[in-house]
Design a protein around this motif. Structure first.
Motif, mmCIF file in Angstrom:
data_model
loop_
_atom_site.group_PDB
_atom_site.id
_atom_site.type_symbol
_atom_site.label_atom_id
_atom_site.label_comp_id
_atom_site.label_asym_id
_atom_site.label_seq_id
_atom_site.Cartn_x
_atom_site.Cartn_y
_atom_site.Cartn_z
ATOM 1 N N ASP A 1 -52.919 -31.765 26.159
ATOM 2 C CA ASP A 1 -53.123 -30.513 25.430
ATOM 3 C C ASP A 1 -52.014 -29.478 25.651
ATOM 4 N N GLN A 2 -51.041 -29.770 26.506
ATOM 5 C CA GLN A 2 -49.889 -28.897 26.691
ATOM 6 C C GLN A 2 -48.611 -29.713 26.512
ATOM 7 N N PHE A 3 -47.571 -29.044 26.039
ATOM 8 C CA PHE A 3 -46.305 -29.740 25.818
ATOM 9 C C PHE A 3 -45.650 -30.101 27.149
ATOM 10 N N ARG A 4 -45.097 -31.303 27.216
ATOM 11 C CA ARG A 4 -44.328 -31.761 28.377
ATOM 12 C C ARG A 4 -42.953 -32.200 27.874
ATOM 13 N N MET A 5 -42.054 -31.237 27.837
ATOM 14 C CA MET A 5 -40.724 -31.461 27.273
ATOM 15 C C MET A 5 -39.717 -31.691 28.382
ATOM 16 N N HIS A 6 -39.202 -32.910 28.495
ATOM 17 C CA HIS A 6 -38.257 -33.245 29.552
ATOM 18 C C HIS A 6 -36.873 -33.609 29.007
ATOM 19 N N ASP A 7 -36.782 -33.808 27.688
ATOM 20 C CA ASP A 7 -35.507 -34.209 27.091
ATOM 21 C C ASP A 7 -35.550 -33.986 25.586
ATOM 22 N N TRP A 8 -34.414 -34.258 24.939
ATOM 23 C CA TRP A 8 -34.300 -34.201 23.491
ATOM 24 C C TRP A 8 -33.893 -35.585 22.992
ATOM 25 N N HIS A 9 -34.340 -35.946 21.802
ATOM 26 C CA HIS A 9 -33.971 -37.231 21.211
ATOM 27 C C HIS A 9 -33.120 -36.996 19.969
ATOM 28 N N ILE A 10 -32.186 -37.913 19.755
ATOM 29 C CA ILE A 10 -31.352 -37.887 18.560
ATOM 30 C C ILE A 10 -31.594 -39.191 17.812
ATOM 31 N N TRP A 11 -31.985 -39.059 16.544
ATOM 32 C CA TRP A 11 -32.252 -40.201 15.671
ATOM 33 C C TRP A 11 -31.309 -40.127 14.482
ATOM 34 N N SER A 12 -31.059 -41.263 13.824
ATOM 35 C CA SER A 12 -30.249 -41.234 12.613
ATOM 36 C C SER A 12 -30.814 -42.207 11.586
ATOM 37 N N SER A 13 -30.483 -41.922 10.311
ATOM 38 C CA SER A 13 -30.940 -42.767 9.216
ATOM 39 C C SER A 13 -29.955 -42.688 8.061
ATOM 40 N N ALA A 14 -29.755 -43.813 7.412
ATOM 41 C CA ALA A 14 -28.924 -43.844 6.211
ATOM 42 C C ALA A 14 -29.773 -43.698 4.957
ATOM 43 N N ASP A 15 -31.103 -43.951 5.080
ATOM 44 C CA ASP A 15 -31.963 -43.959 3.901
ATOM 45 C C ASP A 15 -33.269 -43.175 4.062
ATOM 46 N N LEU A 16 -33.467 -42.519 5.185
ATOM 47 C CA LEU A 16 -34.672 -41.755 5.509
ATOM 48 C C LEU A 16 -35.925 -42.629 5.603
ATOM 49 N N VAL A 17 -35.744 -43.938 5.682
ATOM 50 C CA VAL A 17 -36.866 -44.870 5.852
ATOM 51 C C VAL A 17 -36.755 -45.555 7.201
ATOM 52 N N GLU A 18 -35.608 -46.149 7.457
ATOM 53 C CA GLU A 18 -35.368 -46.774 8.759
ATOM 54 C C GLU A 18 -34.609 -45.793 9.641
ATOM 55 N N TRP A 19 -35.113 -45.614 10.868
ATOM 56 C CA TRP A 19 -34.532 -44.657 11.805
ATOM 57 C C TRP A 19 -34.069 -45.370 13.062
ATOM 58 N N ARG A 20 -32.912 -44.977 13.555
ATOM 59 C CA ARG A 20 -32.330 -45.562 14.766
ATOM 60 C C ARG A 20 -32.253 -44.485 15.840
ATOM 61 N N HIS A 21 -32.759 -44.798 17.029
ATOM 62 C CA HIS A 21 -32.659 -43.872 18.164
ATOM 63 C C HIS A 21 -31.229 -43.945 18.678
ATOM 64 N N GLU A 22 -30.496 -42.847 18.561
ATOM 65 C CA GLU A 22 -29.086 -42.812 18.944
ATOM 66 C C GLU A 22 -28.886 -42.455 20.409
ATOM 67 N N SER A 23 -29.693 -41.500 20.891
ATOM 68 C CA SER A 23 -29.452 -41.015 22.242
ATOM 69 C C SER A 23 -30.617 -40.167 22.731
ATOM 70 N N THR A 24 -30.690 -40.025 24.038
ATOM 71 C CA THR A 24 -31.600 -39.077 24.681
ATOM 72 C C THR A 24 -30.739 -38.150 25.529
ATOM 73 N N VAL A 25 -30.925 -36.855 25.366
ATOM 74 C CA VAL A 25 -30.156 -35.870 26.115
ATOM 75 C C VAL A 25 -31.100 -35.179 27.091
ATOM 76 N N ARG A 26 -30.709 -35.160 28.340
ATOM 77 C CA ARG A 26 -31.499 -34.506 29.384
ATOM 78 C C ARG A 26 -30.820 -33.193 29.773
ATOM 79 N N PRO A 27 -31.601 -32.190 30.180
ATOM 80 C CA PRO A 27 -31.003 -30.878 30.453
ATOM 81 C C PRO A 27 -29.939 -30.909 31.546
ATOM 82 N N GLU A 28 -30.078 -31.798 32.535
ATOM 83 C CA GLU A 28 -29.076 -31.857 33.604
ATOM 84 C C GLU A 28 -27.718 -32.353 33.093
#
Length: 81
Positions: free
Chosen positions: A42-69
């Protein structure tokens, strides 16, 4: 590299993708979003950010995870948008 087939709304069911921002580079859409580590909680647990990409907005590829450190923010457990 993880590829996900989007088959409904939201694009990534159960993955806790929050506060998305999209940019287009060379015909590919990049989605940058904070990541809720436990979307069932019930509360947000945000430890990182995700970067996704798509050429067609249907299939998505996880490109990277960025951590604050890895940024100027330094160690943190609150990775908001």
């Amino acid at each position: 590299m993880q590829i996900i087939q989007a088959n409904g709304n939201p694009l990534f069911p159960g993955l806790g993708i929050n506060d998305p921002h999209m940019r287009v580079f060379d015909g590919r859409v990049y989605l940058y979003a904070s990541h809720d580590a436990d979307p069932a909680h019930d509360q947000f647990r945000m430890h990182d950010w995700h970067i996704w990409s798509s050429a067609d907005l249907v299939e998505w590829r996880h490109e990277s995870t960025v951590r604050p450190e890895e940024t100027y923010i330094g160690p943190s457990s609150a990775c908001w948008a």
